[in-house]
Motif scaffolding. Structure first.
Motif, PDB file in Angstrom:
ATOM      1  N   ALA A  33       0.825  -1.210   0.000  1.00  0.00           N
ATOM      2  CA  ALA A  33       0.000   0.000   0.000  1.00  0.00           C
ATOM      3  C   ALA A  33       0.859   1.260   0.000  1.00  0.00           C
ATOM      4  O   ALA A  33       0.510   2.269  -0.631  1.00  0.00           O
ATOM      5  CB  ALA A  33      -0.936  -0.001   1.209  1.00  0.00           C
ATOM      6  N   VAL A  34       1.995   1.215   0.699  1.00  0.00           N
ATOM      7  CA  VAL A  34       2.901   2.361   0.733  1.00  0.00           C
ATOM      8  C   VAL A  34       3.555   2.545  -0.629  1.00  0.00           C
ATOM      9  O   VAL A  34       3.685   3.666  -1.139  1.00  0.00           O
ATOM     10  CB  VAL A  34       3.966   2.175   1.827  1.00  0.00           C
ATOM     11  N   ALA A  35       3.992   1.443  -1.248  1.00  0.00           N
ATOM     12  CA  ALA A  35       4.602   1.530  -2.570  1.00  0.00           C
ATOM     13  C   ALA A  35       3.632   2.130  -3.579  1.00  0.00           C
ATOM     14  O   ALA A  35       4.013   2.965  -4.415  1.00  0.00           O
ATOM     15  CB  ALA A  35       5.054   0.140  -3.023  1.00  0.00           C
ATOM     16  N   ASP A  36       2.358   1.740  -3.493  1.00  0.00           N
ATOM     17  CA  ASP A  36       1.355   2.292  -4.401  1.00  0.00           C
ATOM     18  C   ASP A  36       1.177   3.791  -4.172  1.00  0.00           C
ATOM     19  O   ASP A  36       1.045   4.570  -5.125  1.00  0.00           O
ATOM     20  CB  ASP A  36       0.022   1.574  -4.211  1.00  0.00           C
ATOM     21  N   ALA A  37       1.172   4.219  -2.910  1.00  0.00           N
ATOM     22  CA  ALA A  37       1.017   5.644  -2.605  1.00  0.00           C
ATOM     23  C   ALA A  37       2.216   6.449  -3.095  1.00  0.00           C
ATOM     24  O   ALA A  37       2.070   7.593  -3.528  1.00  0.00           O
ATOM     25  CB  ALA A  37       0.825   5.839  -1.109  1.00  0.00           C
ATOM     26  N   LEU A  38       3.403   5.848  -2.998  1.00  0.00           N
ATOM     27  CA  LEU A  38       4.619   6.524  -3.447  1.00  0.00           C
ATOM     28  C   LEU A  38       4.830   6.398  -4.949  1.00  0.00           C
ATOM     29  O   LEU A  38       5.742   7.011  -5.501  1.00  0.00           O
ATOM     30  CB  LEU A  38       5.840   5.943  -2.717  1.00  0.00           C
ATOM     31  N   GLU A  39       4.008   5.557  -5.596  1.00  0.00           N
ATOM     32  CA  GLU A  39       4.115   5.298  -7.038  1.00  0.00           C
ATOM     33  C   GLU A  39       5.481   4.719  -7.388  1.00  0.00           C
ATOM     34  O   GLU A  39       6.102   5.090  -8.383  1.00  0.00           O
ATOM     35  CB  GLU A  39       3.827   6.567  -7.843  1.00  0.00           C
ATOM     36  N   THR A  40       5.941   3.804  -6.550  1.00  0.00           N
ATOM     37  CA  THR A  40       7.183   3.081  -6.816  1.00  0.00           C
ATOM     38  C   THR A  40       6.843   1.615  -7.068  1.00  0.00           C
ATOM     39  O   THR A  40       5.755   1.143  -6.710  1.00  0.00           O
ATOM     40  CB  THR A  40       8.152   3.172  -5.625  1.00  0.00           C
ATOM     41  N   ASP A  41       7.774   0.885  -7.684  1.00  0.00           N
ATOM     42  CA  ASP A  41       7.568  -0.549  -7.854  1.00  0.00           C
ATOM     43  C   ASP A  41       7.511  -1.208  -6.482  1.00  0.00           C
ATOM     44  O   ASP A  41       8.218  -0.797  -5.557  1.00  0.00           O
ATOM     45  CB  ASP A  41       8.707  -1.155  -8.681  1.00  0.00           C
ATOM     46  N   LEU A  56       8.558   6.600   8.467  1.00  0.00           N
ATOM     47  CA  LEU A  56       8.567   7.584   7.386  1.00  0.00           C
ATOM     48  C   LEU A  56       9.240   6.948   6.176  1.00  0.00           C
ATOM     49  O   LEU A  56      10.407   6.545   6.247  1.00  0.00           O
ATOM     50  CB  LEU A  56       9.320   8.841   7.820  1.00  0.00           C
ATOM     51  N   TYR A  57       8.512   6.866   5.071  1.00  0.00           N
ATOM     52  CA  TYR A  57       9.009   6.209   3.861  1.00  0.00           C
ATOM     53  C   TYR A  57       9.446   7.278   2.852  1.00  0.00           C
ATOM     54  O   TYR A  57       8.645   8.145   2.472  1.00  0.00           O
ATOM     55  CB  TYR A  57       7.932   5.321   3.251  1.00  0.00           C
ATOM     56  N   VAL A  58      10.712   7.210   2.441  1.00  0.00           N
ATOM     57  CA  VAL A  58      11.278   8.212   1.532  1.00  0.00           C
ATOM     58  C   VAL A  58      11.933   7.506   0.342  1.00  0.00           C
ATOM     59  O   VAL A  58      12.941   6.806   0.511  1.00  0.00           O
ATOM     60  CB  VAL A  58      12.322   9.091   2.251  1.00  0.00           C
ATOM     61  N   GLY A  79       4.469  17.428  -7.892  1.00  0.00           N
ATOM     62  CA  GLY A  79       3.298  16.730  -8.379  1.00  0.00           C
ATOM     63  C   GLY A  79       3.222  15.265  -7.990  1.00  0.00           C
ATOM     64  O   GLY A  79       2.394  14.522  -8.526  1.00  0.00           O
ATOM     65  N   ARG A  80       4.041  14.832  -7.052  1.00  0.00           N
ATOM     66  CA  ARG A  80       4.015  13.425  -6.624  1.00  0.00           C
ATOM     67  C   ARG A  80       4.206  13.343  -5.110  1.00  0.00           C
ATOM     68  O   ARG A  80       4.574  14.332  -4.467  1.00  0.00           O
ATOM     69  CB  ARG A  80       5.125  12.622  -7.320  1.00  0.00           C
TER      70      ARG A  80
END
Length: 253
Positions: free
Chosen positions: A112-120, A144-146, A217-218
Motif C-alpha cells: 500500500a505504501v509503494a502504491d502511494a509513493l508510485e514506486t515498484d 517515514l518512507y522516503v 506533483g508526486r
C-alpha cells in the motif's frame, strides 16, 4: 410502517462506578499515587471485583490510570497538548520537529505504501523510524518512507547506520520544495512492534495518522504515525491542523 419504541437502557453498574472512581481520582489522589488493591476498592464501593475491573479498564483506556506489572494501579500524569500538524507545511525533521529519529533502513515498503509513493513494489525505499515522547512516556511511533528519488544527493558516506542515517535522510529531504501535505486519521490496533515501542499490549487501540508530503506533483514521502489512543485526543481547527490533547476531556470548540 410503524415505529418501535426503544426501552431506556439503565446505566451499567461498571460505568456508574467508573464515574465515581473518576471523581475520587480528582479529589483524593495525587499523580503517581498507587491505588488500594482491588479487594479493598471493591469493598469500599460495595461492588464485585469483576465490576471493579471493568471500571478500572475503562479508566485506563481513557488515560486516567496506568497499570504496571509489579507496581500496581497508579494515577496517570496529566496529558499535555502535542501538535500533529502545523499552520505552515514543513518537511519532517524541521528544527521544531518533536520526533526523535531512531533508525533507518533501505527496504521494500508494504504494498500500500509503494502504491502511494508510485514506486515498484519491490523497489527499496528509505524507511526512517522515529518516536515521540511526552512527559517521559512514549506517545507515538512513526515510520517515514522516503524514495531514493526524493533524496538524490544522499550517499553512503552521508548515511551511515542507525540514527545518523535517519538524520541524513531527513536533512536531504529538507532540500526539496514542499508543495503541500495531506493527513488522514483512522482508528487501528497496535501490532507487535508498535505495542512494544508504545509500552502497550498488542491489539491495544491506537490512532493512525497517515501524512503524504507532495512535491513536484508526486508523493515525495509518506508518514505512518501511530499514537496511543489512551493518551491522545484529536481536534481539528479551521486551519485543518490536527492536535493531540493530553488532559481532562473538554468539549471541542
Amino acid at each position: 410502517m410503524g415505529t418501535t419504541q426503544l426501552e431506556s437502557v439503565p446505566e451499567p453498574k461498571y460505568w456508574h462506578l467508573r464515574t465515581v472512581l473518576s471523581e475520587a481520582l480528582d479529589s483524593e489522589f495525587e499523580v503517581g499515587e498507587i491505588l488500594p488493591n482491588e479487594r479493598d476498592l471493591a469493598a469500599r464501593f460495595g461492588v464485585a471485583r469483576a465490576t471493579l475491573r471493568q471500571a478500572l479498564e475503562q479508566l485506563e483506556l481513557e488515560g486516567r490510570l496506568q497499570r504496571r506489572r509489579g507496581v500496581g494501579t497508579t494515577v496517570a500524569p496529566p496529558r499535555v497538548g502535542v501538535a500533529v500538524g502545523t499552520p505552515d507545511h514543513t518537511w519532517p525533521g524541521a528544527a521544531d520537529d518533536a520526533w526523535q529519529p531512531a533508525d533507518c533502513r533501505l527496504a521494500a515498503p508494504p504494498a500500500a505504501v509503494a502504491d502511494a509513493l508510485e514506486t515498484d513494489r519491490d523497489e527499496a525505499v528509505h524507511t526512517v523510524r522515529r518516536s515521540r515522547v511526552s512527559h517521559g512516556q512514549p506517545v507515538a511511533a512513526e515510520l517515514l518512507y522516503v524514495p531514493p528519488a526524493s533524496v538524490p544527493e544522499l550517499t553512503a558516506i552521508d548515511a551511515p547506520s542507525g540514527p545518523a542515517r535517519a538524520r541524513a535522510v531527513l536533512r536531504e529531504l529538507q532540500r526539496g520544495d514542499l508543495e503541500r501535505q495531506e493527513s488522514a486519521v483512522e482508528l487501528g490496533s497496535a501490532g507487535a512492534d508498535d505495542a512494544k515501542e508504545l509500552d502497550r499490549l498488542p491489539g491495544a487501540p491506537v490512532l493512525v495518522v497517515t501524512t503524504r508530503y507532495l512535491a513536484g506533483g508526486r508523493t515525495a514521502a509518506l508518514s505512518v504515525a501511530t499514537y496511543r489512543a489512551d493518551t491522545c485526543r484529536l481536534t481539528f481547527g479551521e486551519s485543518g491542523d490536527v492536535q493531540i490533547h493530553h488532559g481532562p476531556q473538554t468539549q471541542a470548540s
